[in-house]
Design an enzyme around this catalytic site. Structure first.
Site, PDB file in Angstrom:
ATOM      1  N   ARG A  59       0.860  -1.187   0.000  1.00  0.00           N
ATOM      2  CA  ARG A  59       0.000   0.000   0.000  1.00  0.00           C
ATOM      3  C   ARG A  59       0.889   1.227   0.000  1.00  0.00           C
ATOM      4  O   ARG A  59       1.692   1.394   0.925  1.00  0.00           O
ATOM      5  CB  ARG A  59      -0.841   0.059   1.283  1.00  0.00           C
ATOM      6  CG  ARG A  59      -1.882  -0.954   1.400  1.00  0.00           C
ATOM      7  CD  ARG A  59      -3.044  -0.517   2.247  1.00  0.00           C
ATOM      8  NE  ARG A  59      -2.727   0.031   3.565  1.00  0.00           N
ATOM      9  CZ  ARG A  59      -3.655   0.470   4.398  1.00  0.00           C
ATOM     10  NH1 ARG A  59      -4.927   0.439   4.032  1.00  0.00           N
ATOM     11  NH2 ARG A  59      -3.335   0.947   5.575  1.00  0.00           N
ATOM     12  N   THR A  84      -1.002   7.572  -0.976  1.00  0.00           N
ATOM     13  CA  THR A  84      -2.206   7.463  -1.829  1.00  0.00           C
ATOM     14  C   THR A  84      -3.070   6.255  -1.462  1.00  0.00           C
ATOM     15  O   THR A  84      -4.236   6.179  -1.866  1.00  0.00           O
ATOM     16  CB  THR A  84      -1.804   7.289  -3.309  1.00  0.00           C
ATOM     17  OG1 THR A  84      -1.112   6.036  -3.428  1.00  0.00           O
ATOM     18  CG2 THR A  84      -0.900   8.410  -3.773  1.00  0.00           C
ATOM     19  N   ASP A 132      -0.500  -3.761  12.058  1.00  0.00           N
ATOM     20  CA  ASP A 132       0.052  -4.064  10.734  1.00  0.00           C
ATOM     21  C   ASP A 132       0.411  -5.552  10.673  1.00  0.00           C
ATOM     22  O   ASP A 132       1.326  -6.026  11.347  1.00  0.00           O
ATOM     23  CB  ASP A 132       1.293  -3.205  10.492  1.00  0.00           C
ATOM     24  CG  ASP A 132       1.767  -3.336   9.048  1.00  0.00           C
ATOM     25  OD1 ASP A 132       1.762  -2.320   8.339  1.00  0.00           O
ATOM     26  OD2 ASP A 132       2.124  -4.465   8.629  1.00  0.00           O
ATOM     27  N   ASP A 192       4.079  -6.497   9.600  1.00  0.00           N
ATOM     28  CA  ASP A 192       5.065  -6.185  10.647  1.00  0.00           C
ATOM     29  C   ASP A 192       4.955  -7.154  11.819  1.00  0.00           C
ATOM     30  O   ASP A 192       5.958  -7.577  12.385  1.00  0.00           O
ATOM     31  CB  ASP A 192       4.865  -4.747  11.155  1.00  0.00           C
ATOM     32  CG  ASP A 192       5.411  -3.731  10.160  1.00  0.00           C
ATOM     33  OD1 ASP A 192       6.236  -4.112   9.308  1.00  0.00           O
ATOM     34  OD2 ASP A 192       4.992  -2.558  10.243  1.00  0.00           O
TER      35      ASP A 192
HETATM   36  O1  LIG Z   1      -7.117  -3.263   1.728  1.00  0.00           O
HETATM   37  P1  LIG Z   1      -5.890  -2.437   1.671  1.00  0.00           P
HETATM   38  O2  LIG Z   1      -6.113  -0.998   2.073  1.00  0.00           O
HETATM   39  O3  LIG Z   1      -5.181  -2.537   0.355  1.00  0.00           O
HETATM   40  O4  LIG Z   1      -4.912  -2.951   2.810  1.00  0.00           O
HETATM   41  C1  LIG Z   1      -4.660  -4.299   3.028  1.00  0.00           C
HETATM   42  C2  LIG Z   1      -3.247  -4.644   2.652  1.00  0.00           C
HETATM   43  O5  LIG Z   1      -2.341  -4.002   3.543  1.00  0.00           O
HETATM   44  C3  LIG Z   1      -1.442  -4.959   4.069  1.00  0.00           C
HETATM   45  O6  LIG Z   1      -0.319  -5.125   3.259  1.00  0.00           O
HETATM   46  P2  LIG Z   1       0.878  -4.064   3.228  1.00  0.00           P
HETATM   47  O7  LIG Z   1       0.683  -3.075   2.127  1.00  0.00           O
HETATM   48  O8  LIG Z   1       1.098  -3.510   4.601  1.00  0.00           O
HETATM   49  O9  LIG Z   1       2.084  -4.966   2.772  1.00  0.00           O
HETATM   50  P3  LIG Z   1       2.886  -6.078   3.596  1.00  0.00           P
HETATM   51  O10 LIG Z   1       2.010  -7.299   3.618  1.00  0.00           O
HETATM   52  O11 LIG Z   1       4.128  -6.267   2.796  1.00  0.00           O
HETATM   53  O12 LIG Z   1       3.164  -5.541   4.978  1.00  0.00           O
HETATM   54  C4  LIG Z   1      -2.288  -6.210   4.101  1.00  0.00           C
HETATM   55  O13 LIG Z   1      -1.544  -7.382   4.240  1.00  0.00           O
HETATM   56  C5  LIG Z   1      -3.050  -6.125   2.815  1.00  0.00           C
HETATM   57  O14 LIG Z   1      -2.363  -6.655   1.698  1.00  0.00           O
HETATM   58  O1  LIG Z   2      -5.205  -2.498   9.617  1.00  0.00           O
HETATM   59  C1  LIG Z   2      -4.490  -2.778   8.645  1.00  0.00           C
HETATM   60  C2  LIG Z   2      -4.722  -2.237   7.372  1.00  0.00           C
HETATM   61  C3  LIG Z   2      -3.908  -2.602   6.341  1.00  0.00           C
HETATM   62  N1  LIG Z   2      -2.887  -3.453   6.576  1.00  0.00           N
HETATM   63  C4  LIG Z   2      -2.651  -3.977   7.801  1.00  0.00           C
HETATM   64  O2  LIG Z   2      -1.710  -4.769   7.974  1.00  0.00           O
HETATM   65  N2  LIG Z   2      -3.449  -3.617   8.806  1.00  0.00           N
HETATM   66 MG   LIG Z   3       2.094  -4.248   6.105  1.00  0.00          MG
END
Ligand SMILES: O=P(O)(O)OC[C@H]1O[C@H](OP(=O)(O)OP(=O)(O)O)[C@H](O)[C@@H]1O
Ligand SMILES: O=c1cc[nH]c(=O)[nH]1
Ligand SMILES: [Mg+2]
Length: 209
Positions: free
Chosen positions: A104, A108, A200, A203
């Site tokens: 994400r 944006t 998160d 994380d």
């Molecule tokens: O519905 P959305 O608003 O798109 O958010 C959800 C996304 O955010 C997180 O990923 P992140 O971008 O944090 O990546 P990561 O898994 O590498 O931490 C999560 O694992 C989803 O993929």
């Molecule tokens: O709450 C949230 C939203 C997006 N991605 C996450 O990991 N947690």
């Molecule tokens: Mg993430």
């Protein structure tokens, strides 16, 4: 319209309470996400086709049921979707695995694709897209677009926690996709994190914060 299934089995709710708890260690968090992945796999495979087979028990001959051999692929959204991958594969060991890498954009909130690799015969497979979080819905929408582009037709999306906003966005963009959720939460906060959520997911799984 897609069906939205909230899987509120007591075992899932119990495990989710620890997954949400900020005091839960990375090790235990990872184990629990894996276990909930397996429990969700058990539920979503309820509709798999069976076929008759003749077997002989030590007592007599009978007609029993076995899976018809329908091909399945699991597609975790990187990174956090990886946390559910092994649990699902324990229950569906013949599944192939594709990956979509998305992050994400923190400003944006757009989902940016950085990786995609799918089984060569993805168009013949039933697909389970997995990601612990459905927040704005952008990541799930883009991941499913990437999968549909390769010809897959029967797609389900599985997550641990969804915000109502994300469910609406996903339903609108992909009305043919069934959605399976362990917990449907209240809302998104001003940073588009799910409230109450679990923080998160990436994380917490990988200990990167
Ligand atoms: O519905 P959305 O608003 O798109 O958010 C959800 C996304 O955010 C997180 O990923 P992140 O971008 O944090 O990546 P990561 O898994 O590498 O931490 C999560 O694992 C989803 O993929
Ligand atoms: O709450 C949230 C939203 C997006 N991605 C996450 O990991 N947690
Ligand atoms: Mg993430």
């Amino acid at each position: 319209m897609p069906k939205v299934h909230v899987m509120d089995h007591p075992l899932i709710q119990h495990k989710m309470s620890y997954i949400r708890d900020k005091e839960t260690s990375t090790k235990v968090f990872r184990e629990l996400v894996d276990e909930v992945g397996a429990l969700m796999a058990y539920e979503v495979t309820r509709e798999l086709e069976l076929e008759d087979v003749e077997v002989e028990t030590p007592i007599t001959k009978m007609t029993a049921k076995r899976l018809s051999g329908k091909k399945i692929a699991i597609v975790p959204i990187l990174r956090a979707g990886l946390g559910m991958q092994e649990g699902m594969l324990r229950l569906i060991p013949s599944a192939r695995v594709g990956h979509v890498g998305l992050y994400r954009d923190p400003v944006t909130l757009e989902a940016i694709e950085y990786y995609a690799k799918f089984p060569g015969d993805i168009e013949e497979r039933d697909i389970f897209v997995i990601d612990p979080m459905l927040a704005t819905g952008a990541s799930a929408v883009e991941a499913i677009k990437a999968i549909k582009k390769r010809g897959a037709k029967k797609i389900s999306f599985l997550c641990l926690i969804a915000a109502p906003e994300g469910v609406e966005v996903l339903k609108e963009a992909h009305p043919d996709v069934n959605i399976y959720i362990a917990a449907l939460d209240e809302k998104l906060n001003d940073k588009s994190y799910i409230v109450p959520g679990l923080g998160d997911a990436g994380d917490r799984l990988f200990g990167t914060k």
